[in-house]
Design a protein around this motif. Structure first.
Motif, PDB file in Angstrom:
ATOM      1  N   LYS A 127      -8.249   1.122  -7.563  1.00 46.79           N
ATOM      2  CA  LYS A 127      -7.068   0.176  -7.849  1.00 46.79           C
ATOM      3  C   LYS A 127      -7.374  -1.130  -8.599  1.00 46.79           C
ATOM      4  O   LYS A 127      -8.449  -1.491  -8.673  1.00 46.79           O
ATOM      5  CB  LYS A 127      -6.886  -0.247  -6.307  1.00 46.79           C
ATOM      6  CG  LYS A 127      -6.347   1.005  -5.315  1.00 46.79           C
ATOM      7  CD  LYS A 127      -5.926   0.389  -4.092  1.00 46.79           C
ATOM      8  CE  LYS A 127      -5.912   1.399  -3.078  1.00 46.79           C
ATOM      9  NZ  LYS A 127      -5.521   0.631  -1.690  1.00 46.79           N
ATOM     10  N   LYS A 128      -6.170  -1.359  -9.323  1.00 48.47           N
ATOM     11  CA  LYS A 128      -6.214  -2.638  -9.936  1.00 48.47           C
ATOM     12  C   LYS A 128      -4.772  -3.131 -10.012  1.00 48.47           C
ATOM     13  O   LYS A 128      -3.835  -2.495 -10.488  1.00 48.47           O
ATOM     14  CB  LYS A 128      -6.742  -2.522 -11.486  1.00 48.47           C
ATOM     15  CG  LYS A 128      -6.977  -3.604 -12.331  1.00 48.47           C
ATOM     16  CD  LYS A 128      -7.653  -3.612 -13.277  1.00 48.47           C
ATOM     17  CE  LYS A 128      -7.507  -5.099 -14.072  1.00 48.47           C
ATOM     18  NZ  LYS A 128      -8.605  -5.128 -15.016  1.00 48.47           N
ATOM     19  N   LYS A 129      -4.813  -4.588 -10.047  1.00 46.60           N
ATOM     20  CA  LYS A 129      -3.342  -5.267  -9.920  1.00 46.60           C
ATOM     21  C   LYS A 129      -3.014  -5.519 -11.400  1.00 46.60           C
ATOM     22  O   LYS A 129      -3.952  -6.185 -12.084  1.00 46.60           O
ATOM     23  CB  LYS A 129      -3.560  -6.385  -9.115  1.00 46.60           C
ATOM     24  CG  LYS A 129      -2.127  -6.917  -8.975  1.00 46.60           C
ATOM     25  CD  LYS A 129      -2.114  -8.076  -7.731  1.00 46.60           C
ATOM     26  CE  LYS A 129      -0.853  -9.120  -7.849  1.00 46.60           C
ATOM     27  NZ  LYS A 129       0.632  -8.485  -7.979  1.00 46.60           N
ATOM     28  N   LYS A 161       0.203  -2.972  -8.062  1.00 45.74           N
ATOM     29  CA  LYS A 161      -1.229  -2.597  -8.155  1.00 45.74           C
ATOM     30  C   LYS A 161      -1.218  -1.160  -8.369  1.00 45.74           C
ATOM     31  O   LYS A 161      -0.444  -0.542  -7.591  1.00 45.74           O
ATOM     32  CB  LYS A 161      -1.704  -2.932  -6.409  1.00 45.74           C
ATOM     33  CG  LYS A 161      -3.151  -2.564  -6.214  1.00 45.74           C
ATOM     34  CD  LYS A 161      -3.660  -2.762  -5.126  1.00 45.74           C
ATOM     35  CE  LYS A 161      -4.049  -4.275  -4.914  1.00 45.74           C
ATOM     36  NZ  LYS A 161      -4.744  -4.380  -3.654  1.00 45.74           N
ATOM     37  N   ARG A 163      -3.167   2.390  -8.711  1.00 41.17           N
ATOM     38  CA  ARG A 163      -4.129   3.260  -7.801  1.00 41.17           C
ATOM     39  C   ARG A 163      -4.145   4.646  -8.863  1.00 41.17           C
ATOM     40  O   ARG A 163      -3.083   5.290  -9.059  1.00 41.17           O
ATOM     41  CB  ARG A 163      -3.868   3.619  -6.526  1.00 41.17           C
ATOM     42  CG  ARG A 163      -4.669   4.356  -5.886  1.00 41.17           C
ATOM     43  CD  ARG A 163      -4.544   4.570  -4.328  1.00 41.17           C
ATOM     44  NE  ARG A 163      -3.428   5.622  -4.076  1.00 41.17           N
ATOM     45  CZ  ARG A 163      -3.545   6.807  -4.016  1.00 41.17           C
ATOM     46  NH1 ARG A 163      -4.532   7.417  -4.125  1.00 41.17           N
ATOM     47  NH2 ARG A 163      -2.232   7.511  -3.785  1.00 41.17           N
TER      48      ARG A 163
END
Length: 191
Positions: A127-129, A161, A163
């Motif tokens: 995951k990364k925002k 976010k 994913r």
């Protein structure tokens, strides 16, 4: 004939009274009939903007006041600053008379948006925002809606976010509350 004479006498007496007031008080009669006049009488501003109000005739011993200091502040020289969206009234008084100015403050809207990352590589499950940069910096409503072109490859939450779901490539698109868009290409790799 009698009616015309009565009208002429009445007009003459009114002029005489007005002249007497002007001579006695050294001010025009109209100053005593009207309140303090503010220029401009209505103002629309954006948050962070400043302007100066002024009065006509009443320039000494005047006191300025904001009806809502959360919306607009004003100093004793008439310098006004928009603080937050809303509507309020600014008042000015010289102790005898009062004047008003209606003030509307609007929020600053984004003129452009950009994503800090325009391309992401994620592993499945990673995951990364996404971070949004707004122009100008003082935009108040930073609400974004997010969507993925292919949720089988990557999903995106309400807060941006991302994913990785399965191997592949997709585009994540963010849209600001006033309709501006920015995109990020997402590549998801198997671990």
């Amino acid at each position: 004939m009698k009616l015309i004479r009565n009208v002429i006498v009445t007009v003459f007496l009114l002029i005489l009274i007005a002249f007497s007031v002007m001579v006695f008080f050294h001010k025009p009669i109209f100053d005593y009939l009207a309140g303090v006049i503010i220029r401009p009488s209505e103002v629309t501003m954006t948050v962070g903007e400043s302007t100066t109000l002024s009065t006509i005739k009443a320039t000494e011993n005047i006191y300025w006041k904001s009806g809502n200091k959360k919306v607009v502040t004003i100093d004793q020289t008439g310098n006004m600053t928009a603080e937050a969206p809303g509507k309020t009234t600014v008042y000015v008084s010289n102790g005898e008379r009062m004047g008003t100015c209606m003030v509307t403050v609007k929020a600053v809207e984004a003129t452009s948006i950009a994503l800090k990352d325009t391309e992401l590589e994620l592993a499945v499950g990673e995951k990364k925002k996404l971070k949004v940069q707004f122009t100008p910096d003082n935009v108040l409503d930073r609400t974004m809606t997010w969507e993925s072109d292919n949720e089988n490859v990557a999903t995106v939450s309400e807060k941006g976010k991302v994913r990785g779901v399965s191997e592949g490539m997709t585009t994540i698109r963010g849209t600001s509350q006033n309709g501006l868009t920015a995109e990020c290409r997402v590549i998801v790799l198997e671990e």
